[in-house]
Write a protein that holds these residues in place. Sequence first.
Motif, mmCIF file in Angstrom:
data_model
loop_
_atom_site.group_PDB
_atom_site.id
_atom_site.type_symbol
_atom_site.label_atom_id
_atom_site.label_comp_id
_atom_site.label_asym_id
_atom_site.label_seq_id
_atom_site.Cartn_x
_atom_site.Cartn_y
_atom_site.Cartn_z
ATOM 1 N N MET A 82 0.825 -1.160 0.000
ATOM 2 C CA MET A 82 0.000 0.000 0.000
ATOM 3 C C MET A 82 0.881 1.238 0.000
ATOM 4 S SD MET A 82 -2.889 0.435 2.651
ATOM 5 C CE MET A 82 -4.345 1.098 2.254
ATOM 6 N N HIS A 83 0.444 2.265 -0.751
ATOM 7 C CA HIS A 83 1.223 3.502 -0.850
ATOM 8 C C HIS A 83 0.771 4.500 0.205
ATOM 9 C CE1 HIS A 83 3.218 2.526 -4.566
ATOM 10 N NE2 HIS A 83 2.064 2.021 -5.025
ATOM 11 N N HIS A 84 1.735 4.985 0.935
ATOM 12 C CA HIS A 84 1.421 5.963 1.981
ATOM 13 C C HIS A 84 1.567 7.396 1.469
ATOM 14 C CE1 HIS A 84 1.090 3.028 5.155
ATOM 15 N NE2 HIS A 84 2.154 2.405 4.630
ATOM 16 N N ASP A 85 2.031 7.592 0.252
ATOM 17 C CA ASP A 85 2.245 8.927 -0.297
ATOM 18 C C ASP A 85 0.961 9.569 -0.818
ATOM 19 O OD1 ASP A 85 4.857 8.616 0.233
ATOM 20 O OD2 ASP A 85 5.370 7.926 -1.783
ATOM 21 N N ILE A 86 0.009 8.815 -1.107
ATOM 22 C CA ILE A 86 -1.231 9.351 -1.656
ATOM 23 C C ILE A 86 -2.155 9.715 -0.495
ATOM 24 C CG2 ILE A 86 -3.243 8.846 -3.057
ATOM 25 C CD1 ILE A 86 -1.526 6.837 -4.568
ATOM 26 N N VAL A 87 -2.534 10.995 -0.456
ATOM 27 C CA VAL A 87 -3.423 11.477 0.609
ATOM 28 C C VAL A 87 -4.762 11.847 -0.029
ATOM 29 C CG1 VAL A 87 -3.788 13.225 2.370
ATOM 30 C CG2 VAL A 87 -1.504 12.365 1.915
ATOM 31 N N VAL A 88 -5.751 11.260 0.429
ATOM 32 C CA VAL A 88 -7.094 11.544 -0.062
ATOM 33 C C VAL A 88 -7.799 12.346 1.024
ATOM 34 C CG1 VAL A 88 -9.275 10.517 -0.798
ATOM 35 C CG2 VAL A 88 -7.101 9.405 -1.370
ATOM 36 N N PRO A 89 -8.263 13.564 0.657
ATOM 37 C CA PRO A 89 -8.939 14.365 1.691
ATOM 38 C C PRO A 89 -10.236 13.720 2.107
ATOM 39 C CG PRO A 89 -9.117 15.420 -0.446
ATOM 40 C CD PRO A 89 -8.233 14.228 -0.630
ATOM 41 N N TYR A 90 -10.454 13.843 3.370
ATOM 42 C CA TYR A 90 -11.674 13.291 3.929
ATOM 43 C C TYR A 90 -12.838 14.174 3.471
ATOM 44 C CZ TYR A 90 -14.669 11.146 7.443
ATOM 45 O OH TYR A 90 -15.672 10.465 8.074
ATOM 46 N N PRO A 91 -13.857 13.625 2.816
ATOM 47 C CA PRO A 91 -14.905 14.447 2.222
ATOM 48 C C PRO A 91 -15.695 15.269 3.243
ATOM 49 C CG PRO A 91 -15.412 12.090 1.958
ATOM 50 C CD PRO A 91 -14.050 12.206 2.567
ATOM 51 N N LYS A 92 -15.827 14.858 4.454
ATOM 52 C CA LYS A 92 -16.608 15.608 5.431
ATOM 53 C C LYS A 92 -15.847 16.817 5.957
ATOM 54 C CE LYS A 92 -19.770 12.127 6.914
ATOM 55 N NZ LYS A 92 -20.577 11.656 7.979
ATOM 56 N N ARG A 93 -14.522 16.847 5.772
ATOM 57 C CA ARG A 93 -13.728 17.969 6.254
ATOM 58 C C ARG A 93 -14.079 19.263 5.513
ATOM 59 N NH1 ARG A 93 -7.506 16.983 7.749
ATOM 60 N NH2 ARG A 93 -8.334 15.864 9.499
ATOM 61 N N ALA A 94 -14.237 19.228 4.224
ATOM 62 C CA ALA A 94 -14.628 20.401 3.441
ATOM 63 C C ALA A 94 -16.018 20.852 3.870
ATOM 64 C CB ALA A 94 -14.595 20.081 1.952
ATOM 65 N N HIS A 95 -16.873 19.926 4.136
ATOM 66 C CA HIS A 95 -18.231 20.239 4.590
ATOM 67 C C HIS A 95 -18.193 20.892 5.966
ATOM 68 C CE1 HIS A 95 -22.199 19.371 6.344
ATOM 69 N NE2 HIS A 95 -22.624 19.659 5.110
ATOM 70 N N ARG A 96 -17.285 20.473 6.817
ATOM 71 C CA ARG A 96 -17.161 21.060 8.157
ATOM 72 C C ARG A 96 -16.748 22.528 8.086
ATOM 73 N NH1 ARG A 96 -14.003 16.861 12.025
ATOM 74 N NH2 ARG A 96 -15.649 15.302 12.160
ATOM 75 N N LYS A 97 -15.864 22.905 7.151
ATOM 76 C CA LYS A 97 -15.458 24.306 7.010
ATOM 77 C C LYS A 97 -16.659 25.176 6.681
ATOM 78 C CE LYS A 97 -10.634 24.654 5.836
ATOM 79 N NZ LYS A 97 -9.667 24.966 4.812
ATOM 80 N N GLY A 98 -17.512 24.697 5.780
ATOM 81 C CA GLY A 98 -18.715 25.436 5.420
ATOM 82 C C GLY A 98 -19.662 25.568 6.601
ATOM 83 N N VAL A 99 -19.807 24.507 7.355
ATOM 84 C CA VAL A 99 -20.662 24.534 8.543
ATOM 85 C C VAL A 99 -20.074 25.483 9.579
ATOM 86 C CG1 VAL A 99 -21.505 23.145 10.482
ATOM 87 C CG2 VAL A 99 -21.612 22.231 8.160
ATOM 88 N N ARG A 100 -18.750 25.451 9.734
ATOM 89 C CA ARG A 100 -18.077 26.317 10.715
ATOM 90 C C ARG A 100 -18.292 27.794 10.359
ATOM 91 N NH1 ARG A 100 -12.300 24.636 11.254
ATOM 92 N NH2 ARG A 100 -13.287 22.725 11.933
ATOM 93 N N LYS A 101 -18.157 28.144 9.076
ATOM 94 C CA LYS A 101 -18.376 29.532 8.649
ATOM 95 C C LYS A 101 -19.828 29.930 8.875
ATOM 96 C CE LYS A 101 -14.779 29.995 5.160
ATOM 97 N NZ LYS A 101 -14.496 30.187 3.746
ATOM 98 N N SER A 102 -20.749 29.079 8.554
ATOM 99 C CA SER A 102 -22.168 29.368 8.751
ATOM 100 C C SER A 102 -22.479 29.548 10.234
ATOM 101 C CB SER A 102 -23.034 28.238 8.197
ATOM 102 O OG SER A 102 -22.878 28.139 6.806
#
Length: 183
Positions: free
Chosen positions: A1-21
């Motif tokens: 398994m490759h540890h170099d590939i980072v996939v952003p957690y999809p709920k994290r982007a949603h949390r920023k929007g919720v935090r701003k709201s």
Amino acid sequence: MHHDIVVPYPKRAHRKGVRKSFWLLLLVFFSISLAALYLASPLALVAEITVTGNEKLQREEILATAGLEPGQHLWRLNLAEGRDKLSAIPWVAEVKIARVFPNILAITLQEREAVAIIPGPDQSWVAAGDGMVLTVNDGWSLPWVTGLTPEAMEPGFALEGQAALVALEWVLTLQPMGSQVSE
């Protein structure tokens, strides 16, 4: 398994929007709360009423006519109604009423100037340069404008007709001569 590939957690982007709201809603809530506190506090009551520009009219008469007094709620006052009431006084040529934050009302008047005496059928009257009858002549030392045949007059009556307005304009023009003009 490759540890170099980072996939952003999809709920994290949603949390920023919720935090701003959330912060935006919190800011709106506190703003509305502060406004409500101000409106319910003594700061929203009229603490002082300033009157400027009055020479003939007394401060108390102005406040009573406008229906204004300290202690009234600053934001519940109908300033247009007060202006209309003061504009109905013959001596008042122009009036402005303004709210001054946090709790002051400012009334600024421009009074008409008495320029001539107009003889009427029963008594003589003091008139302004714009033809407004101001008051009964009770000893004013002003030039007399004769030759006019006004009907029954009273304070607040506006002289009409070209002859009256031209005569008053002449009186205004000759005003710098002062006491040298009598009729």
